[in-house]
Write a protein that holds these residues in place. Structure first.
Motif, PDB file in Angstrom:
ATOM      1  N   TYR A 204      36.192  38.627  40.676  1.00 18.47           N
ATOM      2  CA  TYR A 204      37.126  39.429  41.466  1.00 18.47           C
ATOM      3  C   TYR A 204      36.642  39.595  42.907  1.00 18.47           C
ATOM      4  CZ  TYR A 204      39.764  43.284  43.392  1.00 18.47           C
ATOM      5  OH  TYR A 204      40.519  44.062  44.231  1.00 18.47           O
ATOM      6  N   GLU A 205      35.331  39.803  43.077  1.00 18.99           N
ATOM      7  CA  GLU A 205      34.815  39.969  44.436  1.00 18.99           C
ATOM      8  C   GLU A 205      35.093  38.732  45.290  1.00 18.99           C
ATOM      9  OE1 GLU A 205      30.657  41.287  43.764  1.00 18.99           O
ATOM     10  OE2 GLU A 205      31.315  43.043  44.871  1.00 18.99           O
ATOM     11  N   MET A 206      35.104  37.550  44.641  1.00 20.65           N
ATOM     12  CA  MET A 206      35.404  36.321  45.383  1.00 20.65           C
ATOM     13  C   MET A 206      36.906  36.106  45.542  1.00 20.65           C
ATOM     14  SD  MET A 206      32.553  33.595  44.045  1.00 20.65           S
ATOM     15  CE  MET A 206      32.559  34.012  42.315  1.00 20.65           C
ATOM     16  N   PHE A 207      37.690  36.697  44.659  1.00 22.33           N
ATOM     17  CA  PHE A 207      39.142  36.472  44.645  1.00 22.33           C
ATOM     18  C   PHE A 207      39.886  37.467  45.532  1.00 22.33           C
ATOM     19  CE2 PHE A 207      43.346  36.585  42.342  1.00 22.33           C
ATOM     20  CZ  PHE A 207      43.716  35.288  42.663  1.00 22.33           C
ATOM     21  N   MET A 208      39.198  38.503  46.013  1.00 23.69           N
ATOM     22  CA  MET A 208      39.864  39.578  46.755  1.00 23.69           C
ATOM     23  C   MET A 208      40.550  39.091  48.026  1.00 23.69           C
ATOM     24  SD  MET A 208      37.054  42.631  46.414  1.00 23.69           S
ATOM     25  CE  MET A 208      38.024  43.895  47.253  1.00 23.69           C
ATOM     26  N   GLY A 209      40.019  38.056  48.628  1.00 21.37           N
ATOM     27  CA  GLY A 209      40.574  37.551  49.888  1.00 21.37           C
ATOM     28  C   GLY A 209      39.529  36.750  50.624  1.00 21.37           C
TER      29      GLY A 209
ATOM     30  N   LYS B  95      38.186  44.285  52.980  1.00 17.96           N
ATOM     31  CA  LYS B  95      39.156  44.320  51.880  1.00 17.96           C
ATOM     32  C   LYS B  95      39.000  45.606  51.063  1.00 17.96           C
ATOM     33  CE  LYS B  95      37.059  40.567  50.654  1.00 17.96           C
ATOM     34  NZ  LYS B  95      36.382  39.975  51.811  1.00 17.96           N
TER      35      LYS B  95
ATOM     36  N   VAL C  87      41.849  39.020  37.078  1.00 22.85           N
ATOM     37  CA  VAL C  87      40.913  37.909  36.882  1.00 22.85           C
ATOM     38  C   VAL C  87      40.310  37.951  35.479  1.00 22.85           C
ATOM     39  CG1 VAL C  87      40.371  37.631  39.327  1.00 22.85           C
ATOM     40  CG2 VAL C  87      38.993  39.177  37.942  1.00 22.85           C
TER      41      VAL C  87
ATOM     42  N   ARG D 287      35.793  29.226  50.940  1.00 21.10           N
ATOM     43  CA  ARG D 287      37.109  29.809  50.637  1.00 21.10           C
ATOM     44  C   ARG D 287      37.192  30.028  49.122  1.00 21.10           C
ATOM     45  NH1 ARG D 287      37.954  25.665  54.321  1.00 21.10           N
ATOM     46  NH2 ARG D 287      38.532  24.235  52.641  1.00 21.10           N
TER      47      ARG D 287
ATOM     48  N   ASN E 123      38.357  32.429  47.255  1.00 23.74           N
ATOM     49  CA  ASN E 123      39.588  32.964  46.656  1.00 23.74           C
ATOM     50  C   ASN E 123      40.584  31.851  46.343  1.00 23.74           C
ATOM     51  OD1 ASN E 123      39.724  32.752  49.550  1.00 23.74           O
ATOM     52  ND2 ASN E 123      41.628  33.900  49.525  1.00 23.74           N
ATOM     53  N   THR E 124      40.727  30.872  47.237  1.00 23.92           N
ATOM     54  CA  THR E 124      41.686  29.792  46.981  1.00 23.92           C
ATOM     55  C   THR E 124      41.134  28.784  45.980  1.00 23.92           C
ATOM     56  OG1 THR E 124      40.900  28.743  49.023  1.00 23.92           O
ATOM     57  CG2 THR E 124      42.935  30.021  49.155  1.00 23.92           C
TER      58      THR E 124
ATOM     59  N   SER F  38      42.105  30.237  42.742  1.00 22.07           N
ATOM     60  CA  SER F  38      43.541  30.003  42.525  1.00 22.07           C
ATOM     61  C   SER F  38      43.778  28.601  41.961  1.00 22.07           C
ATOM     62  CB  SER F  38      44.307  30.161  43.845  1.00 22.07           C
ATOM     63  OG  SER F  38      44.244  31.484  44.309  1.00 22.07           O
TER      64      SER F  38
END
Length: 596
Positions: free
Chosen positions: A362-367, A373, A383, A455, A457-458, A461
Motif C-alpha cells: 500500500y505504501e508503494m501504491f499510494m501514489g 500523500k 491492496v 514508479r 504505484n503504476t 497496477s
C-alpha cells in the motif's frame, strides 16, 4: 518582475512591525502567540493552512506610490530575507492561497505573448497565470509589453533612480551551527585549555568516544548533559595543565551527511574508508531519502562531500548521480502525523490486521514516490484484496477453506495445517498460449520500466491487470505463473516466496533453478515480439455511426481494408440506394463510409 502585482505585504509573526501592531491589538497579539507554537521549518509551514491577520499598517509601493496593507502571515519565515514578503497572488502559489482565504485582490501582471486579451480572474485562468514562465508584462504601467525577465533589469533601474537600492544577488545560505547540547551525537574534538584558547584533540587520541553513563538527562541550565561527567570533561591540555573537553556534540546532520561513504568500506578499523574502495563505489547511483529534511540533507551532503573532495579524500565532486526525495505520508485527516493531533497511524496495528506485504504494497501504491500523500486505511484493504486474488490464482479454494477452518479450531497448530493448502488443478506444466504470453510480457515490460523509474504505484497496477486476466484462464501454465511471482517478489516478498515454494514442490518450472529462492531468480526478460498483434478489430462506420466490427490481419493494406468494409454483410444494407461519396480509412483504427 511581478512588483506591479503586489496587493499586500506579509510579515513573519516575529517581525518588529508585527510586534508594533500587536502592542495595541490584543487579538493580533494572541494570533502571533498561536503562530509561534507551531513548527517553523519550511516543510512544516508548507503543510499549514495559510492563516493571517491585518495589522492596520500600510507600506508605500515604491513605483506606484499606492498604500499596500501589511498582514501577519503564518507562512512567512523570519529567517528568509528580512522576514517580509511582497504578496503577488496572481503568480505565487502561497500568496494565492493566502489572498483567496482572506479576500485580498488578485492581479495578473504576466501573460503569454500570444494572448490577445487578459481573461477575467477565476480559478482556471489563475492556473494559466501561475504557469506562465516566459511571458510579457501586463497591467504593469511602464513595464507593459516587456518580457518579464527584462522587467527585472527595468525595475532595478527605476528603483535605483529613486535611491531605493541596487540590483544584487543574495544567498539564503547561513553559517551552519552544528553543536547540540545533548549526550548523543558525535563528540566535538576540541579541548578548552587552562590558559584560555582552544586546541584540537591530538590525533593519537582520536576518536573521542561518548562516556558510558546511567543518566544523560538534560542538565537543567541549558548546557550539555556531558558537562557534569567530570571523568569525561577533565583532561590534560597541550601545556600539561587541566583543561576541559568541549561538551557540545555535533548535530545529526554532521554524521548523516557522509555516512554513505562508510558503506564503501564498512569494516576498516584504521580509517573511515579506503580511497580505492571509495573510488570504486562512489558516487551513489540512486539515493532515496528526504521527506521533511530533503533540502537540508542534500545541501549538507553536497557541502560535506565537496569539502572532502577539496581535501583529496574522495575522487568525485558530487556524492550522488541521482537523488529522489520521497513524499511525506500524512494522517487520514490530511495533516502531518503527530501525537497532539491524534492522527498517527501505528504500523503495528496495520501489520496485525493486514500483514507486512499488504502494508508494504500500500505504501508503494499510494501514489508517485515523491508526492505528499494522506494515509487511507481503505486503501490498505484494496491492496489486501489484490494479494488475496493473487493467492487464489495459485491456491485451490477448497484447500484454503479447510486450512482456515483448521486454524480457527486449533490456532496453535497453524504451522502443520499449511500442508492442507494445494495448488489449483488448472496449474499445469504446459506451453502458454500466445494470448497468455502477451498478457505476461505486457506485465514484464511495465513492471520493469516502472521499477527503474521508481514508479511503484503504476507497476503494481500492471500486476493487478495481470492477475485479473490470469485468474480466468482455464489452464494456467506453471512457467508463466513463475515469471509473475518473480515480478511480485520485490513488492510482496512473503506471499510471493510462499507461492514459489508450493509451485516448485507441485509443478516444477522448466528452466528455473528450483534450489534457489525466489529472490535469487534472474529477472524475466521482456520479448517485444510477444506484444505484436497478429489480428486487429476494426470498427466500420457509415456516416459516423458504428455498423460492424471487422477482425482482419494486422498487416492488412488500406486498399484491402476498404474492400473488406464495403463488402461487409452488416454494412451493405445501410448503403443500398445511396451513393458512396468517400471512404475514410485510418490504418489500424477505423473505416468510415460517407454515403448520401
Amino acid at each position: 518582475d511581478t512588483i506591479m502585482g503586489v496587493t499586500f505585504v506579509a510579515v513573519a509573526p516575529e517581525h518588529p512591525l508585527a510586534a508594533h501592531a500587536a502592542s495595541t491589538q490584543p487579538k493580533l497579539a494572541a494570533f502571533i502567540e498561536e503562530c509561534k507554537k507551531g513548527g517553523t521549518t519550511e516543510a512544516e509551514l508548507a503543510l499549514k493552512e495559510k492563516e493571517g491577520m491585518p495589522t492596520g499598517l500600510t507600506v508605500t509601493h515604491p513605483l506606484t506610490g499606492q498604500a499596500v496593507p501589511v498582514w501577519v502571515g503564518n507562512y512567512v519565515l523570519m529567517s528568509y530575507g528580512d522576514g517580509a514578503v511582497m504578496g503577488v497572488p496572481g503568480h505565487d502559489e502561497r500568496d494565492f492561497a493566502f489572498a483567496l482565504k482572506h479576500g485580498l485582490p488578485i492581479q495578473q501582471v504576466v501573460n503569454l505573448p500570444e494572448a490577445a486579451a487578459v481573461k477575467p480572474f477565476d480559478a482556471t485562468t489563475w492556473q494559466e497565470w501561475y504557469a506562465t514562465k516566459a511571458g510579457v508584462c501586463v497591467h504593469s504601467g511602464v513595464l507593459d509589453g516587456l518580457p518579464f525577465k527584462e522587467a527585472v533589469d527595468q525595475v532595478a533601474r527605476l528603483l535605483g533612480e529613486k535611491g531605493l537600492g541596487e540590483k544584487k544577488t543574495t544567498w539564503r545560505l547561513r553559517d551552519w551551527g552544528i553543536s547540540r547540547q545533548r549526550y548523543w551525537g558525535c563528540p566535538i574534538p576540541i579541548i578548552h585549555e587552562a590558559e584560555g584558547g582552544m586546541a584540537l584533540v591530538p590525533e593519537e587520541d582520536l576518536p573521542v568516544y561518548l562516556p558510558t553513563v546511567d543518566n544523560y538527562e538534560p542538565s537543567g541550565d541549558g548546557s550539555s548533559p556531558l558537562k557534569g561527567i567530570t571523568e569525561f570533561v577533565n583532561v590534560t591540555d597541550s601545556q600539561g595543565k587541566m583543561g576541559q573537553r568541549e561538551t557540545d556534540t555535533m548535530g545529526g546532520f554532521a554524521c548523516s551527511s557522509w555516512y554513505f561513504l562508510r558503506f564503501a568500506d564498512p569494516h576498516n578499523d584504521d580509517k573511515p574508508w579506503d580511497a580505492e574502495k571509495a573510488k570504486y563505489w562512489m558516487p551513489v547511483d540512486c539515493y532515496v531519502g528526504g521527506a521533511e529534511h530533503a533540502v537540508l540533507h542534500l545541501l549538507y551532503a553536497r557541502f560535506w562531500h565537496k569539502v572532502l573532495f577539496d581535501l583529496g579524500q574522495v575522487s568525485t565532486p558530487e556524492p550522488f548521480f541521482k537523488l529522489v526525495n520521497q513524499g511525506l505520508i500524512l494522517g487520514e485527516d490530511g495533516q502531518k502525523m503527530s501525537k497532539s493531533r491524534g492522527n498517527v497511524v501505528n504500523p503495528d496495528d496495520v501489520l496485525g490486521e493486514y500483514g507486512a506485504d499488504a502494508f508494504r504494497l500500500y505504501e508503494m501504491f499510494m501514489g508517485p514516490l515523491e508526492m505528499v500523500k494522506p494515509w487511507n486505511t481503505k486503501g490498505v484493504e484494496g491492496v489486501y484484496r489484490f494479494l488475496g486474488r493473487a493467492w487464489r490464482l495459485f491456491i485451490d479454494e477448497e484447500s484454503e477453506t479447510a486450512y482456515e477452518q483448521s486454524c480457527a479450531a486449533a490456532p496453535e497448530r497453524e504451522a502443520e495445517f499449511l500442508g492442507l493448502l494445494r495448488l489449483q488443478g488448472a496449474i499445469q506444466n504446459v506451453e502458454a498460449t500466445p494470448a497468455q504470453l502477451k498478457t505476461l510480457h505486457a506485465c514484464i515490460k511495465k513492471v520493469t520500466e516502472d521499477l527503474e523509474g521508481l514508479r511503484f504505484n503504476t507497476a503494481i497496477s500492471a500486476m493487478m491487470v495481470f492477475v485479473n486476466e490470469a485468474i480466468s484462464w482455464n489452464v494456467k501454465p506453471s512457467g508463466l505463473l513463475a515469471e509473475f511471482l518473480i515480478l511480485l517478489q520485490p513488492f510482496a516478498p512473503h506471499v510471493a516466496e510462499e507461492l514459489w515454494e508450493r509451485l516448485q514442490a507441485h509443478a516444477p518450472v522448466t528452466g528455473r533453478d528450483a534450489t534457489l529462492g525466489l529472490a535469487y531468480q534472474p529477472w524475466p526478460r521482456f520479448d517485444p515480439a510477444r506484444l505484436v498483434e497478429s489480428t486487429l478489430e476494426i470498427p466500420v462506420q457509415v456516416n459516423g455511426k458504428l455498423r460492424d466490427k471487422l477482425v482482419v490481419p494486422a498487416d492488412i493494406s488500406k486498399e484491402d481494408l476498404e474492400k473488406a468494409a464495403l463488402s461487409c454483410e452488416k454494412v451493405r444494407p445501410f448503403l443500398e440506394g445511396k451513393t458512396i461519396q468517400k471512404v475514410i480509412v485510418v490504418p489500424r483504427k477505423l473505416v468510415n463510409i460517407a454515403a448520401s
